[in-house]
Design an enzyme around this catalytic site. Structure first.
Site, PDB file in Angstrom:
ATOM      1  N   GLU A  18       0.777  -1.234   0.095  1.00  0.00           N
ATOM      2  CA  GLU A  18       0.031  -0.014  -0.086  1.00  0.00           C
ATOM      3  C   GLU A  18       0.820   1.421   0.156  1.00  0.00           C
ATOM      4  O   GLU A  18       0.654   2.413  -0.375  1.00  0.00           O
ATOM      5  CB  GLU A  18      -0.862   0.005   1.295  1.00  0.00           C
ATOM      6  CG  GLU A  18      -2.014  -1.038   1.349  1.00  0.00           C
ATOM      7  CD  GLU A  18      -2.853  -1.386   2.310  1.00  0.00           C
ATOM      8  OE1 GLU A  18      -4.210  -1.603   2.426  1.00  0.00           O
ATOM      9  OE2 GLU A  18      -1.969  -1.128   3.688  1.00  0.00           O
ATOM     10  N   GLY A  84     -12.500  -4.300   2.366  1.00  0.00           N
ATOM     11  CA  GLY A  84     -13.723  -4.936   1.694  1.00  0.00           C
ATOM     12  C   GLY A  84     -14.889  -4.169   1.884  1.00  0.00           C
ATOM     13  O   GLY A  84     -15.089  -3.415   2.888  1.00  0.00           O
ATOM     14  N   ILE A 178     -12.202 -10.544   6.634  1.00  0.00           N
ATOM     15  CA  ILE A 178     -13.458 -10.883   6.171  1.00  0.00           C
ATOM     16  C   ILE A 178     -13.757 -11.388   4.919  1.00  0.00           C
ATOM     17  O   ILE A 178     -13.625 -10.683   3.899  1.00  0.00           O
ATOM     18  CB  ILE A 178     -14.449 -10.000   6.715  1.00  0.00           C
ATOM     19  CG1 ILE A 178     -14.488  -9.736   8.214  1.00  0.00           C
ATOM     20  CG2 ILE A 178     -15.997 -10.422   6.462  1.00  0.00           C
ATOM     21  CD1 ILE A 178     -15.496  -8.984   8.715  1.00  0.00           C
ATOM     22  N   MET A 199      -8.870  -3.506   9.123  1.00  0.00           N
ATOM     23  CA  MET A 199      -8.183  -4.123  10.261  1.00  0.00           C
ATOM     24  C   MET A 199      -7.574  -3.293  11.018  1.00  0.00           C
ATOM     25  O   MET A 199      -7.022  -3.621  12.055  1.00  0.00           O
ATOM     26  CB  MET A 199      -7.437  -5.396   9.893  1.00  0.00           C
ATOM     27  CG  MET A 199      -8.001  -6.519   9.164  1.00  0.00           C
ATOM     28  SD  MET A 199      -7.386  -7.718   8.625  1.00  0.00           S
ATOM     29  CE  MET A 199      -6.747  -8.481  10.408  1.00  0.00           C
ATOM     30  N   GLU A 200      -7.518  -1.790  10.870  1.00  0.00           N
ATOM     31  CA  GLU A 200      -6.804  -0.895  11.621  1.00  0.00           C
ATOM     32  C   GLU A 200      -7.410   0.493  11.996  1.00  0.00           C
ATOM     33  O   GLU A 200      -7.130   1.160  12.983  1.00  0.00           O
ATOM     34  CB  GLU A 200      -5.425  -0.584  10.767  1.00  0.00           C
ATOM     35  CG  GLU A 200      -4.550  -1.833  10.382  1.00  0.00           C
ATOM     36  CD  GLU A 200      -4.981  -2.370   9.234  1.00  0.00           C
ATOM     37  OE1 GLU A 200      -5.743  -2.030   8.370  1.00  0.00           O
ATOM     38  OE2 GLU A 200      -4.407  -3.457   9.003  1.00  0.00           O
ATOM     39  N   ASP A 223     -11.807  -5.713  -2.225  1.00  0.00           N
ATOM     40  CA  ASP A 223     -12.671  -7.138  -2.332  1.00  0.00           C
ATOM     41  C   ASP A 223     -13.997  -6.960  -1.772  1.00  0.00           C
ATOM     42  O   ASP A 223     -14.189  -5.819  -1.450  1.00  0.00           O
ATOM     43  CB  ASP A 223     -11.874  -7.993  -1.482  1.00  0.00           C
ATOM     44  CG  ASP A 223     -11.815  -7.733  -0.086  1.00  0.00           C
ATOM     45  OD1 ASP A 223     -10.771  -7.069   0.156  1.00  0.00           O
ATOM     46  OD2 ASP A 223     -12.574  -7.869   0.594  1.00  0.00           O
TER      47      ASP A 223
HETATM   48  N1  SAH Z   1      -3.516 -11.294   1.862  1.00  0.00           N
HETATM   49  C1  SAH Z   1      -2.716 -10.408   2.606  1.00  0.00           C
HETATM   50  C2  SAH Z   1      -3.289 -10.020   3.772  1.00  0.00           C
HETATM   51  C3  SAH Z   1      -4.245  -9.006   3.939  1.00  0.00           C
HETATM   52  S1  SAH Z   1      -4.876  -8.708   5.478  1.00  0.00           S
HETATM   53  C4  SAH Z   1      -1.276 -10.830   2.789  1.00  0.00           C
HETATM   54  O1  SAH Z   1      -1.059 -12.070   2.592  1.00  0.00           O
HETATM   55  O2  SAH Z   1      -0.368 -10.101   3.253  1.00  0.00           O
HETATM   56  C5  SAH Z   1      -5.805  -7.476   4.831  1.00  0.00           C
HETATM   57  C6  SAH Z   1      -5.492  -6.100   4.927  1.00  0.00           C
HETATM   58  O3  SAH Z   1      -6.168  -5.457   4.077  1.00  0.00           O
HETATM   59  C7  SAH Z   1      -5.379  -5.489   6.146  1.00  0.00           C
HETATM   60  O4  SAH Z   1      -4.390  -4.482   6.519  1.00  0.00           O
HETATM   61  C8  SAH Z   1      -7.076  -4.716   6.000  1.00  0.00           C
HETATM   62  O5  SAH Z   1      -7.025  -3.432   6.774  1.00  0.00           O
HETATM   63  C9  SAH Z   1      -7.276  -4.897   4.516  1.00  0.00           C
HETATM   64  N2  SAH Z   1      -8.676  -5.539   4.277  1.00  0.00           N
HETATM   65  C10 SAH Z   1      -8.849  -5.471   2.902  1.00  0.00           C
HETATM   66  N3  SAH Z   1      -9.888  -6.297   2.705  1.00  0.00           N
HETATM   67  C11 SAH Z   1     -10.351  -6.659   3.872  1.00  0.00           C
HETATM   68  C12 SAH Z   1     -11.495  -7.556   4.311  1.00  0.00           C
HETATM   69  N4  SAH Z   1     -12.358  -8.222   3.422  1.00  0.00           N
HETATM   70  N5  SAH Z   1     -11.407  -7.826   5.717  1.00  0.00           N
HETATM   71  C13 SAH Z   1     -10.758  -7.378   6.429  1.00  0.00           C
HETATM   72  N6  SAH Z   1      -9.574  -6.427   6.078  1.00  0.00           N
HETATM   73  C14 SAH Z   1      -9.475  -6.118   5.020  1.00  0.00           C
END
Ligand code: SAH
Length: 261
Positions: A18, A84, A178, A199-200, A223
């Site tokens: 990001e 998301g 999620i 998540m933040e 997503d």
């Molecule tokens: N697949 C990634 C992990 C992403 S975790 C990896 O392997 O590194 C998700 C990150 O994107 C978090 O920082 C959160 O803030 C954001 N995010 C995007 N879509 C999300 C969703 N559906 N639920 C929760 N967080 C989401």
């Protein structure tokens, strides 16, 4: 935002993807490590800034933002990242700017109403309306003037970026990614106005509330928070969300510099 001398913007990103491409624009950059995070201090398009990768999740974000405030003396905080969608009206590529944030996994009932954060009397935290308005106008400027040039036509096609919307409203944060329609439906039942999940954001909101620091949260929808064919998450951030961030933050900083002249 008058008296620019005392102003220092804290810029937070959860994931390295990001943030990518942004730090090359920081002038007079100087890196310091505190609490296992690298804080890059410098000037970004005329604005004194501290740029940091928090890592994913509420604890990571809280610890990072506390250092930004306590050790680096930032006066304002902005987070840019992905989220998301939690609303049918939103599609991948749309932009959500938080008016309010809630920790959707906080539950101290029956002692407190569900979602309420102990000691604060609040379940929803307001973002700074000035900062959010400026982010929105920077995002509008980006979409109108730079989007077509900065986002390749292949990406526009691949991610079906036809008419990109910008919306303001409620963002929910919790320590879970999620990707399940049932989990999302459960949240929507309790929080019908929820627009996006991540998540933040709401963790940053709580820390900023403790220290009375104005903040804003901007998220590009990556997503649909369900199990539908997962789009290429990393490619989307590289090709679309990171480009949005650079374009929007450049315009945001230009406005900031202008309004502090
Ligand atoms: N697949 C990634 C992990 C992403 S975790 C990896 O392997 O590194 C998700 C990150 O994107 C978090 O920082 C959160 O803030 C954001 N995010 C995007 N879509 C999300 C969703 N559906 N639920 C929760 N967080 C989401």
């Amino acid at each position: 935002m008058s008296n620019s001398i005392q102003h220092r913007l804290g810029l937070v990103f959860a994931m390295v993807e990001e943030q990518q491409g942004l730090t090359q624009y920081l002038q007079d950059a100087h890196t310091q490590t505190v609490g296992n995070r690298e804080y890059i201090t410098g000037t970004l398009w005329g604005v004194p800034c501290v740029c940091v990768l928090s890592g994913i999740g509420k604890v990571a974000a809280s610890s990072t933002v506390t250092s930004l405030i306590q050790q680096f003396g930032v006066s304002h905080i902005v987070l840019s990242g992905v989220a998301g969608a939690a609303d049918h009206g939103l599609s991948v590529g749309d932009i959500v700017i938080a008016d309010q944030l809630i920790q959707h996994d906080m539950n101290v009932s029956p002692m407190l109403p569900k979602f309420e954060i102990p000691r604060t009397g609040k379940s929803r935290f307001d973002s700074c309306s000035d900062l959010s308005t400026q982010l929105r106008s920077a995002a509008e400027h980006f979409l109108a003037n730079e989007f077509a040039e900065k986002i390749s036509s292949e990406s526009q096609q691949q991610f079906a970026l036809n008419r990109v919307n910008i919306v303001n409203g409620l963002i929910g944060s919790g320590d879970q990614f999620i990707n399940d329609m049932k989990v999302l439906a459960g949240l929507k039942l309790e929080l019908p106005d929820l627009l996006a999940v991540e998540m933040e954001g709401a963790a940053i909101a709580q820390v900023c509330d403790d220290y009375q620091i104005p903040f804003a949260i901007m998220r590009t929808i990556s997503d649909e928070a369900n199990d539908s064919a997962p789009l290429d998450f990393k490619l989307f951030i590289d090709e679309v969300a990171a480009q949005y961030s650079i374009g929007i933050l450049r315009q945001f900083c230009a406005q900031w510099t202008h309004s502090n002249r």
